[in-house]
Design an enzyme around this catalytic site. Sequence first.
Site, mmCIF file in Angstrom:
data_model
loop_
_atom_site.group_PDB
_atom_site.id
_atom_site.type_symbol
_atom_site.label_atom_id
_atom_site.label_comp_id
_atom_site.label_asym_id
_atom_site.label_seq_id
_atom_site.Cartn_x
_atom_site.Cartn_y
_atom_site.Cartn_z
ATOM 1 C CB THR A 206 24.946 37.698 1.279
ATOM 2 O OG1 THR A 206 24.865 36.674 0.295
ATOM 3 C CG2 THR A 206 24.482 39.016 0.703
ATOM 4 N NE ARG A 234 20.056 32.877 -7.911
ATOM 5 C CZ ARG A 234 20.305 33.486 -6.753
ATOM 6 N NH1 ARG A 234 21.458 34.120 -6.569
ATOM 7 N NH2 ARG A 234 19.421 33.481 -5.784
ATOM 8 N N GLY A 236 20.696 36.930 -8.649
ATOM 9 C CA GLY A 236 19.854 36.936 -7.454
ATOM 10 C C GLY A 236 19.226 38.297 -7.181
ATOM 11 C CG ASP A 237 18.140 38.955 -3.140
ATOM 12 O OD1 ASP A 237 19.012 38.081 -3.376
ATOM 13 O OD2 ASP A 237 17.984 39.462 -2.017
ATOM 14 C CB THR A 256 21.233 38.311 3.530
ATOM 15 O OG1 THR A 256 21.848 37.008 3.374
ATOM 16 C CG2 THR A 256 20.874 38.512 4.985
ATOM 17 N N GLY A 257 19.310 36.156 1.931
ATOM 18 C CA GLY A 257 18.480 34.955 2.022
ATOM 19 C C GLY A 257 18.239 34.401 0.633
ATOM 20 N N GLY A 259 17.290 34.492 -2.689
ATOM 21 C CA GLY A 259 17.079 35.634 -3.573
ATOM 22 C C GLY A 259 15.824 35.567 -4.409
#
Length: 341
Positions: A206, A234, A236-237, A256-257, A259
């Site tokens: 990301t 889906r 994510g964050d 990043t990680g 989400g």
Amino acid sequence: MSRPHTRSLVSLALAAAALLAGAPLPAAEHPIVIVIHGGAGVIERAHMTAEREASYRAGLGAALDAGFAVLERGGSSLDAVAAAVRTREDDPQFNAGRGAVLNHDGICELDAAIMDGTGPRAGAVAGVHHVKNPIELARLVMDKSPHVLLAGQGAEEFALSQGVTLVPESYFITPERVRELEEAKRTAAESAPTTPLPLRPRGMGTVGAVALDAQGHLAAATSTGGITNKLYGRIGDTPVIGAGTYASESCAVSGTGQGEFFMRQVVAYDICAMMQYQHLPLARAVDLMIHDKLRRTGGEGGVIALDRDGNFAMDFNSAGMHRGVRNSAGRREIAMYRDAN
Ligand code: ASP
């Protein structure tokens, strides 16, 4: 009255006159800074070849320099973060644009967000399949629509109306990501099917950037394909303002990680809120979030963050995080691993 005192009074008066006239302050009055990340996760020397490492570092350096060049010629932090992120959307090594990770159905669904700390203003897109540079579309949502977040087909219709480059789904897919998806499906089939395990980022990359420009304005941008083997639909964050991306007048964050954890804890906004309401310094707020709040819930990942004085943080609780910083004090650093390298 001593001479130095007179000089500082004169420069103060000139700065005030420039402000009143709406003119930008001389660049020397503000540090310029850009901080980037290229994803967090299992980034360890044992899993890295020398060529791969060199190639990642070159990619991170190119993003850093593209963004810094914008700041150096007096451009805005918004243009700088967009430029930095866009370069890696075109680089198949990173999990954004071409080379993004694949969902369960084997296609890319891309998320991106950009935020201007002044205003504040924000734009984001989620689940797009054909937009070559999702960060460009996020910017257009902010600049040319009354909305903050557009998703799926509606976002792509808006892209068409704005003359954004659209590409076939096959443009994004690389053999490496196909292999990663097959492996993720094998692992999922082998693990207990009764408990839905949190999807761990696999196939890192990301891309995010935060910047401070010569006018003292902050901005943040993030772009991603999300997480390998995610369900169709889906989100994510990254495109959720306040979770994976946030900027205010005093703080900018890109995460990043995993989400889902970043969304539940509104990570990016919470860091800025800790600074604003608890008056914590940036590094302390980031430390609390990453090593305490996020870790306590089992969330893995990291953030880059920047304040209006040019203080920055690049912190993570995963094995590694691709990251880099460049500023007007002559600092230029790129790192990937747990240690300072
Ligand atoms: N945070 C991203 C997501 O969950 C993935 C990542 O940063 O690797 O969509």
